[in-house]
Structures are given as structure tokens and as C-alpha cells.
Design an enzyme around this catalytic site. Structure first.
Site, mmCIF file in Angstrom:
data_model
loop_
_atom_site.group_PDB
_atom_site.id
_atom_site.type_symbol
_atom_site.label_atom_id
_atom_site.label_comp_id
_atom_site.label_asym_id
_atom_site.label_seq_id
_atom_site.Cartn_x
_atom_site.Cartn_y
_atom_site.Cartn_z
ATOM 1 N N ARG A 77 0.824 -1.208 0.000
ATOM 2 C CA ARG A 77 0.000 0.000 0.000
ATOM 3 C C ARG A 77 0.854 1.252 0.000
ATOM 4 O O ARG A 77 2.005 1.249 0.404
ATOM 5 C CB ARG A 77 -0.908 0.028 1.234
ATOM 6 C CG ARG A 77 -2.086 -0.925 1.175
ATOM 7 C CD ARG A 77 -3.042 -0.662 2.327
ATOM 8 N NE ARG A 77 -3.759 0.594 2.185
ATOM 9 C CZ ARG A 77 -3.676 1.605 3.043
ATOM 10 N NH1 ARG A 77 -2.896 1.543 4.081
ATOM 11 N NH2 ARG A 77 -4.393 2.697 2.852
ATOM 12 N N LYS A 125 3.466 -6.113 12.084
ATOM 13 C CA LYS A 125 2.900 -6.513 10.798
ATOM 14 C C LYS A 125 3.442 -7.860 10.348
ATOM 15 O O LYS A 125 4.654 -8.071 10.259
ATOM 16 C CB LYS A 125 3.180 -5.459 9.734
ATOM 17 C CG LYS A 125 2.514 -5.772 8.389
ATOM 18 C CD LYS A 125 2.558 -4.593 7.449
ATOM 19 C CE LYS A 125 1.883 -4.905 6.125
ATOM 20 N NZ LYS A 125 1.824 -3.747 5.220
ATOM 21 N N ARG A 148 -2.499 4.747 12.513
ATOM 22 C CA ARG A 148 -1.412 4.444 13.431
ATOM 23 C C ARG A 148 -1.890 4.604 14.866
ATOM 24 O O ARG A 148 -2.707 5.504 15.151
ATOM 25 C CB ARG A 148 -0.212 5.371 13.193
ATOM 26 C CG ARG A 148 0.528 5.131 11.882
ATOM 27 C CD ARG A 148 1.329 3.845 11.945
ATOM 28 N NE ARG A 148 2.098 3.622 10.733
ATOM 29 C CZ ARG A 148 1.697 2.916 9.697
ATOM 30 N NH1 ARG A 148 0.473 2.404 9.713
ATOM 31 N NH2 ARG A 148 2.467 2.750 8.655
#
Length: 325
Positions: A121, A186, A319
């Protein structure tokens, strides 16, 4: 001698001398050394220890179409039109995009040992050492154009999260709109690309990148993890991909008729940010607020000083807000 030959000789993860490798492959030690240099060039670190030889840490098990298909249930196997396994490719999504332009179809999967131009992304590059991750894309046709695809990336995340949980990995969470986390870091990402009729029948290429065994110095600009660090009970990439496709293909079929609302509750059960303070950044504009789950169309429900906002995907970054920052 092909690169796959030296990979096969080092597949067990044990040390092998240059002499042993040369005898096994029928080439000189100089030829072996050149092939080992090529492994370094494609991102595979080879340990070299005097008196012991060479070792590929973690070994190597190649992607295998038959092994992947063995992990599919009868229903999923019926939804899989074609499985393409490539060694090195620019991008699995680009490959399927080109394929769809020539012959639009549904249920095609492309997986590669390495992508040379994998995309994430917001224009990021997906780090891709050879044979160390799962990088694959799925081509699926939908009716109704862009409007029928609202929340699709979230639903895909549900399939990946459920598959990972199903092979015994705990502490899996989803970060809106398309990240899979483990322990807050992640682990995987999802990228959707649409082509065809924006108001009618269209093709969607669903790209998924799953970190399996990355080097410590992987150039990634955010906190990350992989399945090796997460101590995943099942590290066989073929079985993992089969487990994900076994969840994903039926989900896509259901999504075609029911949309995201059929998966909203499942997504919220994995929601990493529900009730948490966060910052949403759109371009140069950052907004602070509290995440309040997602709407039935997949939009983020974000409570700010001005009330509840509904934020759709696109060029949006979410975030966590830590200590007021």
C-alpha cells in the site's frame, strides 16, 4: 546448473562442503561458488564456516502446486480454476492483471518464490527474498463494479486471520483496512486492484504478502514480524497457502452475493484497534480520535472531537496514538 539445483542440495539446512556439493551436482567447486553468490544476489543468506562448508539456514522447501492443492477441501478445489507457480516474477498481481485483460475469468491463483517488483500500500515495495515468504494473488470476477467491493479487503483479512489461527498461531489481529498483525507487528498485507467495468462486471486482483522467514536486516519501514519469529506451528509454505486458499476461495464466493456484512462480526473479533486512540493520516492531514469498529460497508468508525466519522479506504494511514503522539 540451475539455481534450483544448488537450492535442492542445501534444502536440508545442514552444512555441506564445496567438494561434496560439486560431487553431488557434477560440477567444479568454482561453479558451486558462483551459484552460492547468486543465492546472495536474490536475498538468500548462506552461512560459510571453514572446515564445515556451506549451509542455508532454515533449509528450503520449494512451492509445489500438487502439495498446495492437497490442502484444499472439495469445495475450495472446485472454485480454483487454475494455480500458477512461478520462480521469479515482477509481481503476481501484475501477472494476473495482464491475464485478465486477455481472458477475463475467476478463481485463478498465482504464487511466486520471489517478486522483483512486489507492491504494498501507499507505493511501498514488498520485501521479497527468494523462497522465504508467501507472495500470491487471486483473480476473481464480481458483478456490480466498485460499489459491490466495499469492505472486500477487510473480508480477505478475515480469511487470512482465520487460516493462521486454524494452523495454531495465537495473537492474530487485523488492522484496518488491510494488515494482519501478530503481537502488534505486521505479519501480512493485502492489496486490491480492480479492472473492467467500474459499474458492472469487473475483475479484482487480490494480492497477499505473508512474511515467513525474513532476515534480521530486512529493509522494512515499520515494526514487522514473520512466522518464524512468531513460532508458527506449521511452517510448510505449501500447506499454509493451501490453508489460506481453503478459507479465501469460499469467502470470495459468499462475498459476491452477501457483501462485507456477512463478515463484519468476524472482522471485529480480530480488530486490533477497537476502542483504542489512533491517528488517521490522509495526505498531509492527521486527525486524532478513537477507533469504534467498522460499519457494514467496511468503513472505519472513527470518533473525533467533531463526532463520529466514517472513513473509507484508499490513501489512508492508521497508526496507534501512544502517549499523546
Amino acid at each position: 546448473m540451475e539455481l534450483t539445483d544448488i537450492l535442492g542440495a542445501l534444502a536440508d539446512g545442514e552444512f555441506h562442503s564445496g567438494e561434496e556439493l560439486g560431487a553431488k551436482l557434477g560440477v567444479s567447486r568454482t561453479a558451486i561458488w558462483k551459484q552460492l553468490q547468486k543465492l546472495d544476489e536474490i536475498g538468500l543468506r548462506v552461512d560459510s564456516v571453514k572446515g564445515k562448508g556451506y549451509r542455508l539456514p532454515g533449509g528450503y522447501a520449494p512451492l509445489d502446486a500438487q502439495e498446495i492443492q492437497k490442502a484444499l477441501s472439495g469445495k475450495s478445489a472446485g472454485l480454483l480454476a487454475e494455480l500458477i507457480v512461478e520462480q521469479q516474477i515482477t509481481s503476481t498481481s501484475s501477472y494476473l492483471s495482464d491475464l485478465a485483460r486477455v481472458s477475463p475469468r475467476s478463481g485463478v491463483v498465482c504464487v511466486a518464490e520471489q517478486q522483483t517488483a512486489g507492491r504494498g500500500r501507499l507505493g511501498r515495495t514488498w520485501v521479497s527474498p527468494y523462497g522465504r515468504n508467501l507472495m500470491f494473488s487471486v483473480l476473481w470476477e464480481f458483478d456490480g463494479g466498485a460499489a459491490a467491493l466495499e469492505g472486500l479487503s477487510l473480508a480477505v483479512g478475515v480469511a487470512v486471520a482465520q487460516a493462521l489461527s486454524g494452523v495454531g498461531l495465537d495473537d492474530i489481529a487485523l488492522k484496518w483496512p488491510n494488515d494482519i498483525l501478530h503481537g502488534g507487528s505486521k505479519l501480512a498485507g493485502i492489496l486490491l486492484e480492480m479492472q473492467g467495468d467500474a459499474a458492472g462486471r469487473c475483475q479484482v486482483i487480490i494480492g497477499i504478502g505473508l512474511n515467513v522467514n525474513l532476515p534480521d536486516d530486512a529493509p522494512i519501514d515499520q515494526t514487522w514480524t514473520d512466522l518464524t519469529r512468531a513460532v508458527c506451528p506449521e511452517l510448510d509454505r505449501n500447506k499454509l497457502l493451501g490453508a489460506i486458499l481453503d478459507r479465501l476461495l469460499p469467502l470470495l464466493q459468499t462475498f459476491s452475493s452477501s457483501g462485507f456484512v456477512a463478515f463484519q462480526e468476524d472482522w471485529e473479533s480480530f480488530d486490533a484497534f477497537n476502542g483504542a486512540p489512533a491517528t488517521v493520516r490522509r495526505g498531509d492531514v492527521a486527525t486524532e480520535g478513537i477507533c469504534r469498529g467498522v460499519a457494514s460497508n467496511g468503513a472505519l468508525q472513527f470518533e473525533t472531537a467533531n463526532g463520529l466519522e466514517y472513513i473509507s479506504g484508499g490513501e489512508v494511514s492508521l497508526r496507534p496514538l501512544v502517549d499523546g503522539r
